[in-house]
Design an enzyme around this catalytic site. Structure first.
Site, PDB file in Angstrom:
ATOM      1  N   GLY A  42       0.839  -1.207   0.000  1.00  0.00           N
ATOM      2  CA  GLY A  42       0.000   0.000   0.000  1.00  0.00           C
ATOM      3  C   GLY A  42       0.867   1.246   0.000  1.00  0.00           C
ATOM      4  N   SER A  49       1.801   3.150  -2.394  1.00  0.00           N
ATOM      5  CA  SER A  49       1.624   4.156  -3.450  1.00  0.00           C
ATOM      6  C   SER A  49       0.702   5.299  -3.035  1.00  0.00           C
ATOM      7  CB  SER A  49       1.069   3.491  -4.717  1.00  0.00           C
ATOM      8  OG  SER A  49      -0.242   3.009  -4.479  1.00  0.00           O
ATOM      9  N   SER A  50       0.121   5.221  -1.832  1.00  0.00           N
ATOM     10  CA  SER A  50      -0.871   6.238  -1.457  1.00  0.00           C
ATOM     11  C   SER A  50      -0.964   6.370   0.059  1.00  0.00           C
ATOM     12  CB  SER A  50      -2.234   5.800  -2.030  1.00  0.00           C
ATOM     13  OG  SER A  50      -3.281   6.593  -1.539  1.00  0.00           O
ATOM     14  N   GLY A  51      -1.491   7.500   0.509  1.00  0.00           N
ATOM     15  CA  GLY A  51      -1.867   7.712   1.916  1.00  0.00           C
ATOM     16  C   GLY A  51      -0.774   7.412   2.927  1.00  0.00           C
ATOM     17  N   ARG A  56      -1.457  -2.155  -6.440  1.00  0.00           N
ATOM     18  CA  ARG A  56      -1.930  -2.743  -7.708  1.00  0.00           C
ATOM     19  C   ARG A  56      -1.713  -1.796  -8.883  1.00  0.00           C
ATOM     20  NH1 ARG A  56      -7.827  -3.534  -5.522  1.00  0.00           N
ATOM     21  NH2 ARG A  56      -7.115  -1.509  -4.789  1.00  0.00           N
ATOM     22  N   SER A  98      -3.603  -1.730  11.604  1.00  0.00           N
ATOM     23  CA  SER A  98      -4.989  -1.980  12.021  1.00  0.00           C
ATOM     24  C   SER A  98      -5.700  -0.635  11.986  1.00  0.00           C
ATOM     25  CB  SER A  98      -4.999  -2.617  13.412  1.00  0.00           C
ATOM     26  OG  SER A  98      -6.300  -2.803  13.874  1.00  0.00           O
ATOM     27  N   TYR A 146     -15.253  -4.006   8.702  1.00  0.00           N
ATOM     28  CA  TYR A 146     -13.916  -3.398   8.866  1.00  0.00           C
ATOM     29  C   TYR A 146     -13.362  -3.637  10.277  1.00  0.00           C
ATOM     30  CZ  TYR A 146     -10.343   0.296   8.603  1.00  0.00           C
ATOM     31  OH  TYR A 146      -9.167   1.000   8.606  1.00  0.00           O
ATOM     32  N   LYS A 194      -9.944  -5.558  11.116  1.00  0.00           N
ATOM     33  CA  LYS A 194      -8.822  -4.878  11.786  1.00  0.00           C
ATOM     34  C   LYS A 194      -8.585  -5.435  13.196  1.00  0.00           C
ATOM     35  CE  LYS A 194      -7.576  -2.003   8.526  1.00  0.00           C
ATOM     36  NZ  LYS A 194      -6.322  -2.225   7.804  1.00  0.00           N
TER      37      LYS A 194
HETATM   38  N1  NAP Z   1      -7.006   6.837   6.431  1.00  0.00           N
HETATM   39  C1  NAP Z   1      -7.561   6.502   7.581  1.00  0.00           C
HETATM   40  O1  NAP Z   1      -8.354   7.274   8.169  1.00  0.00           O
HETATM   41  C2  NAP Z   1      -7.200   5.202   8.239  1.00  0.00           C
HETATM   42  C3  NAP Z   1      -7.537   5.026   9.583  1.00  0.00           C
HETATM   43  C4  NAP Z   1      -7.227   3.807  10.193  1.00  0.00           C
HETATM   44  C5  NAP Z   1      -6.594   2.810   9.486  1.00  0.00           C
HETATM   45  N2  NAP Z   1      -6.273   3.002   8.170  1.00  0.00           N
HETATM   46  C6  NAP Z   1      -5.616   1.909   7.454  1.00  0.00           C
HETATM   47  O2  NAP Z   1      -4.381   2.383   6.974  1.00  0.00           O
HETATM   48  C7  NAP Z   1      -4.050   1.711   5.759  1.00  0.00           C
HETATM   49  C8  NAP Z   1      -3.754   2.743   4.680  1.00  0.00           C
HETATM   50  O3  NAP Z   1      -4.913   3.518   4.517  1.00  0.00           O
HETATM   51  P1  NAP Z   1      -4.931   4.828   3.607  1.00  0.00           P
HETATM   52  O4  NAP Z   1      -6.049   5.655   4.097  1.00  0.00           O
HETATM   53  O5  NAP Z   1      -3.578   5.390   3.511  1.00  0.00           O
HETATM   54  O6  NAP Z   1      -5.399   4.180   2.217  1.00  0.00           O
HETATM   55  P2  NAP Z   1      -5.172   4.632   0.689  1.00  0.00           P
HETATM   56  O7  NAP Z   1      -4.781   6.038   0.584  1.00  0.00           O
HETATM   57  O8  NAP Z   1      -6.404   4.191  -0.028  1.00  0.00           O
HETATM   58  O9  NAP Z   1      -3.972   3.686   0.250  1.00  0.00           O
HETATM   59  C9  NAP Z   1      -4.181   2.301   0.194  1.00  0.00           C
HETATM   60  C10 NAP Z   1      -2.996   1.649  -0.470  1.00  0.00           C
HETATM   61  O10 NAP Z   1      -3.206   0.229  -0.477  1.00  0.00           O
HETATM   62  C11 NAP Z   1      -3.093  -0.257  -1.829  1.00  0.00           C
HETATM   63  N3  NAP Z   1      -3.989  -1.401  -1.957  1.00  0.00           N
HETATM   64  C12 NAP Z   1      -5.322  -1.449  -1.743  1.00  0.00           C
HETATM   65  N4  NAP Z   1      -5.808  -2.657  -2.012  1.00  0.00           N
HETATM   66  C13 NAP Z   1      -4.752  -3.421  -2.398  1.00  0.00           C
HETATM   67  C14 NAP Z   1      -4.606  -4.764  -2.815  1.00  0.00           C
HETATM   68  N5  NAP Z   1      -5.650  -5.582  -2.929  1.00  0.00           N
HETATM   69  N6  NAP Z   1      -3.372  -5.220  -3.156  1.00  0.00           N
HETATM   70  C15 NAP Z   1      -2.292  -4.394  -3.080  1.00  0.00           C
HETATM   71  N7  NAP Z   1      -2.372  -3.109  -2.697  1.00  0.00           N
HETATM   72  C16 NAP Z   1      -3.590  -2.632  -2.362  1.00  0.00           C
HETATM   73  C17 NAP Z   1      -3.505   0.942  -2.681  1.00  0.00           C
HETATM   74  O11 NAP Z   1      -3.023   0.903  -4.016  1.00  0.00           O
HETATM   75  P3  NAP Z   1      -3.854   0.224  -5.226  1.00  0.00           P
HETATM   76  O12 NAP Z   1      -5.275   0.662  -5.070  1.00  0.00           O
HETATM   77  O13 NAP Z   1      -3.182   0.694  -6.463  1.00  0.00           O
HETATM   78  O14 NAP Z   1      -3.715  -1.250  -5.035  1.00  0.00           O
HETATM   79  C18 NAP Z   1      -2.813   2.063  -1.919  1.00  0.00           C
HETATM   80  O15 NAP Z   1      -1.442   2.085  -2.218  1.00  0.00           O
HETATM   81  C19 NAP Z   1      -5.232   0.803   5.436  1.00  0.00           C
HETATM   82  O16 NAP Z   1      -4.962  -0.485   5.903  1.00  0.00           O
HETATM   83  C20 NAP Z   1      -6.364   1.423   6.224  1.00  0.00           C
HETATM   84  O17 NAP Z   1      -7.369   0.494   6.552  1.00  0.00           O
HETATM   85  C21 NAP Z   1      -6.555   4.177   7.539  1.00  0.00           C
END
Ligand code: NAP
Length: 335
Positions: free
Chosen positions: A43, A45-47, A68, A178, A192, A196
């Site tokens: 993951g 590539s983003s966030g 991906r 998580s 979710y 988690k």
């Molecule tokens: N943002 C929040 O508020 C928050 C809070 C608590 C926990 N989290 C957790 O923190 C993590 C990152 O979240 P984020 O908000 O930074 O998300 P995000 O910006 O959507 O980034 C998600 C990353 O995961 C990759 N990804 C998703 N599905 C995938 C798959 N099947 N295979 C390989 N790569 C995959 C995406 O790239 P591709 O789509 O190109 O595959 C992207 O690089 C997640 O586990 C999320 O549940 C986030």
């Protein structure tokens, strides 16, 4: 001496004890460093994952990013290479496009392919994941399966591969991402929170297994964080979930990534951000691993107080849910 004086005295003593523990903890903890080490980030590539990539690249690590979408990966690689160029220790960056939710053959070979170029993986940060906030009965079987596949199995299988390699090296760091929603079940997060929460138990079991091999396990429980993934989550989020979760505020991915890397390098089992995060991780420690004195003492001394405080939170959450229910019922009657 009056009661006020006694209380003041107790507060000062508690403050001094905590300050002493914080200093002792800093002196005792052997912080590892990442210069020249291989860090793999799913993951990436983003966030949050992308911010972790910048954080570790700035500390001199070689970085492998997994996701991906190849165009997003290439953009992320160029971004992280810019960070490398500005840092004193130059690392390398490589990318792999893998669907961690279903592509099991690719998952088993990606560690070998990545290690062939950048050496043994020293740190694996499992960040790939997504959330879908929807009412329980509205979640489709496909969405539920995908939430479980990506968040749980997407971390499980790649970690198995990494652990095999780390055991040979007799060192390593595993991070699972998580969520605060994995520490408590929240309205709209039935799938979710289940996924988690499962990651936390997986991390506890793995921690016990890999400890003799000098491998540490850290679970990151981020609060709401301003990322593309969070924007996506908001599209289906029920009003109740929005009202309940907004109390904890919105954090920047850089803050979450910085804390994640610092705590993982210090070998702490839990990492989180903000006051609510501190309270939740202390309250939910249960039989989780004890990895640092400060967190352990906070859990021992404050759990009772935090449980009392949780009653107010839960009461306000229930009020939100009940108010929305009443509004729905009265607008149904009016139709
Ligand atoms: N943002 C929040 O508020 C928050 C809070 C608590 C926990 N989290 C957790 O923190 C993590 C990152 O979240 P984020 O908000 O930074 O998300 P995000 O910006 O959507 O980034 C998600 C990353 O995961 C990759 N990804 C998703 N599905 C995938 C798959 N099947 N295979 C390989 N790569 C995959 C995406 O790239 P591709 O789509 O190109 O595959 C992207 O690089 C997640 O586990 C999320 O549940 C986030």
């Amino acid at each position: 001496m009056s009661l006020c004086c006694y209380l003041e005295y107790i507060l000062i003593v508690v403050g001094v004890i905590f300050a002493f523990i914080a200093v002792a903890d800093k002196l005792i903890s052997k912080k590892r460093d990442l210069k020249g080490k291989h860090v793999m980030i799913t993951g990436g590539s983003s966030g949050i994952g992308l911010s972790v990539a910048h954080e570790v690249a700035g500390r001199g690590a070689h970085v492998t990013l997994i996701a991906r979408n190849i165009a997003n990966l290439e953009k992320a690689k160029a971004d992280v290479e810019a960070t490398v160029a500005n840092s004193v220790a130059g690392g390398k960056v490589q990318i792999f496009s893998v669907n961690l939710g279903c592509d099991s053959d690719a998952v088993s070979s990606v560690i070998k392919d990545a290690e062939a170029v950048l050496g043994p993986v020293y740190m694996l940060v499992n960040c790939a994941g997504f959330s879908r906030a929807q009412k329980f009965e509205e979640l489709s079987p496909q969405v539920v399966k995908s939430v479980m596949d990506v968040n749980v199995l997407g971390s499980f299988f790649i970690t198995q591969e990494a652990v095999r390699s780390m055991k040979q090296q007799q060192e390593g760091i595993i991070v699972f991402t998580s969520s605060q929603g994995g520490l408590l079940g929240l309205y709209g997060f039935s799938a979710y929170s289940a996924a988690k929460g499962a990651l936390i138990k997986l991390a506890e079991a793995l921690h016990m297994e890999v400890k003799p091999y000098n491998i540490t396990v850290t679970v990151c429980c981020p609060p709401d964080t301003d990322t593309p993934g969070f924007e996506e989550e908001n599209k289906t989020k029920p009003t109740e979930t929005k009202l309940i979760s907004e109390a904890a505020g919105l954090f920047k991915p850089e803050e979450v990534a910085h804390k994640l890397v610092e705590d993982a390098l210090a070998g702490k089992f839990m990492t989180t951000n903000g006051l609510e995060g501190f309270m939740l991780t202390a309250l939910c420690a249960g039989m989780g691993p004890i990895t640092d004195l400060k967190s352990f003492l906070a859990q021992v001394l404050l759990s009772g107080v935090f449980r009392a405080v949780s009653a107010f939170y839960l009461w306000s959450f229930d009020r939100i849910v009940y108010k929305e229910y009443q509004q729905r019922m009265s607008s149904k009657k009016a139709e």
